[in-house]
Design an enzyme around this catalytic site. Structure first.
Site, mmCIF file in Angstrom:
data_model
loop_
_atom_site.group_PDB
_atom_site.id
_atom_site.type_symbol
_atom_site.label_atom_id
_atom_site.label_comp_id
_atom_site.label_asym_id
_atom_site.label_seq_id
_atom_site.Cartn_x
_atom_site.Cartn_y
_atom_site.Cartn_z
ATOM 1 N N LYS A 145 0.839 -1.201 0.000
ATOM 2 C CA LYS A 145 0.000 0.000 0.000
ATOM 3 C C LYS A 145 0.877 1.256 0.000
ATOM 4 O O LYS A 145 0.598 2.221 -0.716
ATOM 5 C CB LYS A 145 -0.919 -0.005 1.237
ATOM 6 C CG LYS A 145 -2.056 -1.008 1.125
ATOM 7 C CD LYS A 145 -2.749 -1.282 2.452
ATOM 8 C CE LYS A 145 -3.678 -2.491 2.275
ATOM 9 N NZ LYS A 145 -4.252 -2.990 3.530
ATOM 10 N N ASP A 168 -11.715 1.776 3.537
ATOM 11 C CA ASP A 168 -11.900 0.325 3.452
ATOM 12 C C ASP A 168 -13.355 -0.051 3.226
ATOM 13 O O ASP A 168 -13.653 -1.202 2.880
ATOM 14 C CB ASP A 168 -11.464 -0.320 4.779
ATOM 15 C CG ASP A 168 -10.162 -1.093 4.671
ATOM 16 O OD1 ASP A 168 -9.837 -1.554 3.561
ATOM 17 O OD2 ASP A 168 -9.491 -1.220 5.700
ATOM 18 N N GLN A 208 -5.351 -1.992 9.553
ATOM 19 C CA GLN A 208 -5.069 -3.291 8.936
ATOM 20 C C GLN A 208 -5.608 -4.423 9.800
ATOM 21 O O GLN A 208 -5.373 -4.458 11.010
ATOM 22 C CB GLN A 208 -3.548 -3.439 8.719
ATOM 23 C CG GLN A 208 -3.131 -4.707 8.003
ATOM 24 C CD GLN A 208 -3.631 -4.781 6.565
ATOM 25 O OE1 GLN A 208 -3.758 -3.762 5.880
ATOM 26 N NE2 GLN A 208 -3.905 -5.985 6.094
HETATM 27 N N1 GUN Z 1 -6.768 -7.541 5.776
HETATM 28 C C1 GUN Z 1 -6.946 -8.287 4.658
HETATM 29 N N2 GUN Z 1 -7.557 -7.566 3.693
HETATM 30 C C2 GUN Z 1 -7.772 -6.338 4.218
HETATM 31 C C3 GUN Z 1 -8.354 -5.148 3.694
HETATM 32 O O1 GUN Z 1 -8.834 -5.078 2.557
HETATM 33 N N3 GUN Z 1 -8.361 -4.084 4.545
HETATM 34 C C4 GUN Z 1 -7.873 -4.151 5.814
HETATM 35 N N4 GUN Z 1 -7.952 -3.059 6.567
HETATM 36 N N5 GUN Z 1 -7.332 -5.232 6.321
HETATM 37 C C5 GUN Z 1 -7.275 -6.328 5.518
#
Ligand code: GUN
Length: 283
Positions: A53, A120, A97
Site C-alpha cells: 500500500k 476500506d 489493517q
Molecule cells: N486484511 C486483509 N484484507 C484487508 C483489507 O482489505 N483491509 C484491511 N484493513 N485489512 C485487511
C-alpha cells in the site's frame, strides 16, 4: 488453458494511470491526498500488504503515513490513534489493517473511523448503505473483483453467482455488489451442505475461503467465470483458493494468483482514497 485470463496486473496498471491524473489535478489545486494506515503487531502477511500500500501511494503521489504500533497496544491507544487521524485535515483516508491482535476489539475500532475517511468501506454506515444499494465507499477487494468482470465485458445480470465465503471483508460485500448488478446470488460457507452442488450451478464463481486450491475442477461448471480471492502461501509459493490449472481448462474466464484480484485490491484502495479527497473538495 482454455480460459481467458482476467489480468489484475494489466487492469490495475491502467487504473493507476487514471488515478495519477486525478491526483495530479488535486495536487495542482493544493489538495494532497493523505492516507493513514494503522498496523498493530507483527503479522507477516499484514506487513506485506501494508508495504504494498505504501509503494502504491508513492507511485501515485499520495501522502502515506503508516503508524506501526506494537503487538501489546491497548484498545485505548488504538482508539486515540484513530481519533487523531479523524481530527487531522491532511488525512483523507484511514485504514486499520486486519486482523488486529486478539485482545483488541476490531468492530469498535472500525466504528470510530469517520465514515467519510473509511477508505476500506468497513464502517457500519458504509456497509449498511451498501446493503441498501445506496452510494457508499465499497470494500476494496470485492470492488476490485467486480471491476475486473466489468472491464472484461462479462455480463452479470440474470446470471447465477455463487460466492464461497461470508466474511465482512469479501464474501458479504461481494454478494451485495453482484445482487446490485442483478445476478441471482448464493452465499456458501463452511456449514453449507453439499457445497459442490451449489458451485456447479455458478455462471460466476467467487472463491473467498482462505484454503489453498480448495475449488477443484469437478466443482466448476463448463464455461464459468472464476474469481479467486484467496492468497495462500504453500511451500513459500503463493496460490489461490482455486486449483488453477485444471479449473482453467473448464472456465471461460479466470483470475490468476498472484496477479489477479490482489492487485485490484490495492488499486481500489487508492481509488477510494482519491475519491474521499474529491468529495471533500467537491470535485
Ligand atoms: N486484511 C486483509 N484484507 C484487508 C483489507 O482489505 N483491509 C484491511 N484493513 N485489512 C485487511
Amino acid at each position: 488453458m482454455a480460459a481467458q485470463l482476467l489480468d489484475g496486473k494489466i487492469m490495475a496498471a491502467e487504473l493507476e494511470e487514471q488515478l495519477k491524473s486525478r491526483v495530479a489535478e488535486l495536487v495542482s489545486q493544493g489538495f494532497v491526498p493523505g492516507l493513514t494506515v494503522i498496523l498493530v503487531g507483527e503479522d507477516p502477511a499484514s506487513q506485506t500488504y501494508v508495504n504494498n500500500k505504501e509503494k502504491a501511494c508513492q507511485r501515485l503521489g499520495i501522502r502515506s503515513v503508516t503508524l506501526r504500533m506494537p503487538e501489546q497496544t491497548t484498545q485505548e491507544e488504538l482508539e486515540t490513534a484513530i481519533e487523531e487521524a479523524n481530527a487531522d485535515p491532511s488525512v483523507h483516508g484511514i485504514l486499520v489493517q486486519l486482523p488486529l491482535p486478539g485482545h483488541l476489539d476490531s468492530d469498535r475500532a472500525l466504528s470510530l473511523i469517520l465514515p467519510e475517511k473509511d477508505v476500506d468501506g468497513f464502517h457500519d454506515v458504509n456497509a449498511g448503505r451498501l446493503s441498501r444499494g445506496l452510494d457508499c465507499t465499497v470494500a476494496c477487494t470485492p470492488k476490485g473483483a467486480l471491476y475486473m468482470l466489468k472491464q472484461a465485458g462479462i455480463s452479470i445480470s440474470g446470471k447465477e453467482a455463487v460466492v464461497v465465503g461470508r466474511s465482512n471483508i469479501v464474501g458479504k460485500p461481494m454478494a451485495l455488489l453482484l445482487l446490485k448488478e442483478n445476478a441471482t446470488v448464493t452465499v456458501c460457507h463452511s456449514r453449507t451442505a453439499d457445497l459442490a452442488a451449489h458451485t456447479r450451478r455458478a455462471d460466476i464463481l467467487v472463491a473467498a475461503i482462505g484454503k489453498p486450491r480448495f475449488i477443484t475442477a469437478d466443482m466448476v461448471k463448463d464455461g464459468a467465470v472464476v474469481v479467486d480471492v484467496g492468497i495462500n502461501r504453500v511451500d513459500g509459493k503463493l496460490c489461490g483458493d482455486v486449483d488453477f490449472e485444471p479449473v482453467a481448462q473448464k472456465a471461460s474466464w479466470i483470475t490468476p494468483v498472484p496477479g489477479g484480484v490482489g492487485k485490484m485490491t490495492i488499486a481500489m484502495l487508492m481509488d477510494n482514497t482519491v475519491a474521499a479527497v474529491e468529495k471533500v473538495f467537491g470535485k
